[in-house]
Write a protein that holds these residues in place. Structure first.
Motif, short mmCIF file in Angstrom:
data_model
loop_
_atom_site.label_atom_id
_atom_site.label_comp_id
_atom_site.label_asym_id
_atom_site.label_seq_id
_atom_site.Cartn_x
_atom_site.Cartn_y
_atom_site.Cartn_z
N ASN A 184 -6.17 -4.14 20.47
CA ASN A 184 -6.37 -5.34 21.29
C ASN A 184 -5.37 -5.43 22.43
OD1 ASN A 184 -8.60 -6.82 20.11
ND2 ASN A 184 -7.31 -7.04 18.31
N LEU A 185 -4.16 -4.95 22.21
CA LEU A 185 -3.11 -5.05 23.22
C LEU A 185 -3.14 -3.92 24.23
CD1 LEU A 185 -0.24 -6.12 20.83
CD2 LEU A 185 -1.39 -7.57 22.51
N GLY A 186 -3.93 -2.89 23.97
CA GLY A 186 -3.97 -1.73 24.86
C GLY A 186 -3.12 -0.63 24.27
N LEU A 187 -3.62 -0.02 23.23
CA LEU A 187 -2.89 0.97 22.42
C LEU A 187 -2.02 1.88 23.29
CD1 LEU A 187 -2.41 2.20 19.65
CD2 LEU A 187 -4.39 3.65 20.03
N ASN A 188 -0.77 1.93 22.93
CA ASN A 188 0.22 2.74 23.63
C ASN A 188 0.60 3.88 22.69
OD1 ASN A 188 2.47 3.85 24.83
ND2 ASN A 188 3.35 1.90 25.42
N GLU A 189 -0.10 5.00 22.82
CA GLU A 189 0.15 6.13 21.92
C GLU A 189 1.33 6.96 22.41
OE1 GLU A 189 -3.24 8.14 20.17
OE2 GLU A 189 -4.49 6.90 21.49
N GLY A 190 1.79 7.81 21.56
CA GLY A 190 2.86 8.72 21.94
C GLY A 190 4.20 8.35 21.34
N LEU A 191 4.35 7.11 20.89
CA LEU A 191 5.60 6.71 20.26
C LEU A 191 5.60 7.18 18.82
CD1 LEU A 191 5.87 3.06 21.59
CD2 LEU A 191 7.17 5.04 22.36
N ARG A 192 6.70 7.74 18.38
CA ARG A 192 6.82 8.20 17.01
C ARG A 192 8.10 7.62 16.43
NH1 ARG A 192 2.24 8.75 17.43
NH2 ARG A 192 1.13 10.63 17.94
N GLY A 193 7.97 7.10 15.24
CA GLY A 193 9.13 6.52 14.57
C GLY A 193 9.31 7.11 13.19
N PRO A 194 10.47 6.89 12.61
CA PRO A 194 10.73 7.41 11.26
C PRO A 194 9.98 6.61 10.21
CG PRO A 194 12.54 6.02 11.97
CD PRO A 194 11.59 6.12 13.14
N ALA A 195 9.87 7.18 9.03
CA ALA A 195 9.23 6.48 7.92
C ALA A 195 10.02 5.22 7.58
CB ALA A 195 9.17 7.40 6.70
N TRP A 196 9.33 4.25 7.03
CA TRP A 196 10.01 3.04 6.56
C TRP A 196 10.87 3.42 5.36
CZ3 TRP A 196 9.44 -0.52 10.07
CH2 TRP A 196 8.24 -0.67 10.74
N ARG A 197 12.10 2.97 5.35
CA ARG A 197 12.97 3.24 4.19
C ARG A 197 12.63 2.31 3.04
NH1 ARG A 197 17.61 3.16 8.16
NH2 ARG A 197 17.62 1.03 7.46
N GLN A 198 12.20 1.09 3.39
CA GLN A 198 11.86 0.09 2.38
C GLN A 198 10.66 -0.72 2.86
OE1 GLN A 198 15.28 -2.40 1.94
NE2 GLN A 198 16.55 -0.81 1.03
N ASP A 199 9.92 -1.23 1.89
CA ASP A 199 8.77 -2.07 2.24
C ASP A 199 9.18 -3.27 3.08
OD1 ASP A 199 7.23 -0.33 0.76
OD2 ASP A 199 7.10 -1.62 -0.99
N ARG A 240 11.66 7.27 -7.31
CA ARG A 240 12.09 7.69 -5.98
C ARG A 240 10.94 8.31 -5.20
NH1 ARG A 240 17.49 10.60 -5.27
NH2 ARG A 240 17.09 9.73 -3.25
N GLY A 241 9.74 7.86 -5.47
CA GLY A 241 8.57 8.40 -4.79
C GLY A 241 8.03 7.42 -3.78
N ARG A 242 7.09 7.87 -3.02
CA ARG A 242 6.43 6.98 -2.07
C ARG A 242 5.52 6.05 -2.84
NH1 ARG A 242 5.27 10.21 3.49
NH2 ARG A 242 7.44 10.55 3.95
N PHE A 243 5.60 4.80 -2.48
CA PHE A 243 4.92 3.76 -3.22
C PHE A 243 3.40 3.94 -3.22
CE2 PHE A 243 3.58 -0.78 -3.72
CZ PHE A 243 4.16 -0.98 -4.94
N ILE A 244 2.82 4.30 -2.11
CA ILE A 244 1.37 4.39 -2.03
C ILE A 244 0.86 5.78 -2.40
CG2 ILE A 244 -0.63 4.18 -0.46
CD1 ILE A 244 0.70 1.52 -1.11
N SER A 245 1.45 6.80 -1.81
CA SER A 245 0.90 8.16 -2.01
C SER A 245 1.32 8.77 -3.33
CB SER A 245 1.35 9.07 -0.87
OG SER A 245 2.75 9.30 -0.96
N GLY A 246 2.43 8.31 -3.91
CA GLY A 246 2.92 8.89 -5.16
C GLY A 246 3.73 10.16 -4.96
N GLU A 247 3.92 10.55 -3.71
CA GLU A 247 4.69 11.77 -3.41
C GLU A 247 6.14 11.57 -3.86
OE1 GLU A 247 6.44 13.75 0.61
OE2 GLU A 247 4.36 13.11 0.65
N ILE A 248 6.67 12.53 -4.59
CA ILE A 248 8.03 12.45 -5.09
C ILE A 248 8.97 13.04 -4.03
CG2 ILE A 248 9.61 13.14 -6.93
CD1 ILE A 248 7.39 11.37 -7.95
N THR A 249 10.06 12.30 -3.76
CA THR A 249 11.09 12.81 -2.84
C THR A 249 12.33 13.12 -3.64
OG1 THR A 249 11.85 10.58 -2.36
CG2 THR A 249 10.21 11.51 -0.87
N VAL A 250 13.03 14.11 -3.22
CA VAL A 250 14.24 14.52 -3.94
C VAL A 250 15.46 14.25 -3.11
CG1 VAL A 250 15.40 16.42 -5.07
CG2 VAL A 250 12.93 16.30 -5.10
#
Length: 167
Positions: A46-61, A157-167
């Motif tokens: 709706n705002l005029g999608l501005n692609e190209g920005l990349r950010g890090p994963a959320w550390r916490q919900d 210590r995994g991702r909440f949605i995907s279930g991927e385990i991080t070490v």
């Protein structure tokens, strides 16, 4: 600065679009299911999608929820600003004598109104999408809550949605 230039500046939603795009990229980097952040996708479009920005994963919900709250506040403030400028245009229109010498001024007022009308629609639609975020997040997280209530555990210590385990 002319009222038309103020309207053009006020109608610019590129900053809000960039924020929404950054939130989207961080959700993607976190491995969230698209349904968990479809409200942000809708707002960005709706705002005029501005692609190209990349950010890090959320550390916490809570970071994700905080970003949504900040975007909602920004959009609400933007909508208020747009409405104030529209009210100023309407005031000027009503209080300017309708004489031939003011024809150019009336055209400028009309042009300003023509710029702000669609902007108000875009910002309102984006704000309505973000306001629905708690409902959409509840739908996404409900599966996790059902999983836990059934006696199962979420990944340590995994991702909440995907279930991927991080070490």
């Amino acid at each position: 600065m002319s009222l038309l230039q103020i309207a053009i500046d006020t109608a610019d939603t590129s900053e809000e679009a960039a924020i929404a795009a950054l939130i989207m990229s961080r959700c993607h980097a976190s491995g969230l299911a698209a349904a968990a952040y479809r409200c942000v996708v809708g707002a960005a479009i709706n705002l005029g999608l501005n692609e190209g920005l990349r950010g890090p994963a959320w550390r916490q919900d809570v970071e994700f929820v905080g970003a949504l709250i900040d975007l909602e506040c920004d959009l609400f403030a933007k909508l208020q600003h747009i409405n104030r400028v529209i009210a100023q245009i309407q005031y000027e229109w009503a209080n300017t004598p309708n004489i031939p010498e003011n024809a150019a001024y009336f055209h400028a007022l009309q042009a300003a109104a023509d710029v702000l009308g669609p902007a108000r629609g875009r910002v309102t639609a984006a704000l309505n999408r973000i306001i629905r975020a708690p409902e959409e997040l509840a739908e996404t997280y409900a599966a996790c809550y059902r999983h836990v209530r059934a006696g199962r555990q979420l990944p340590y210590r995994g991702r909440f949605i995907s279930g991927e385990i991080t070490v």
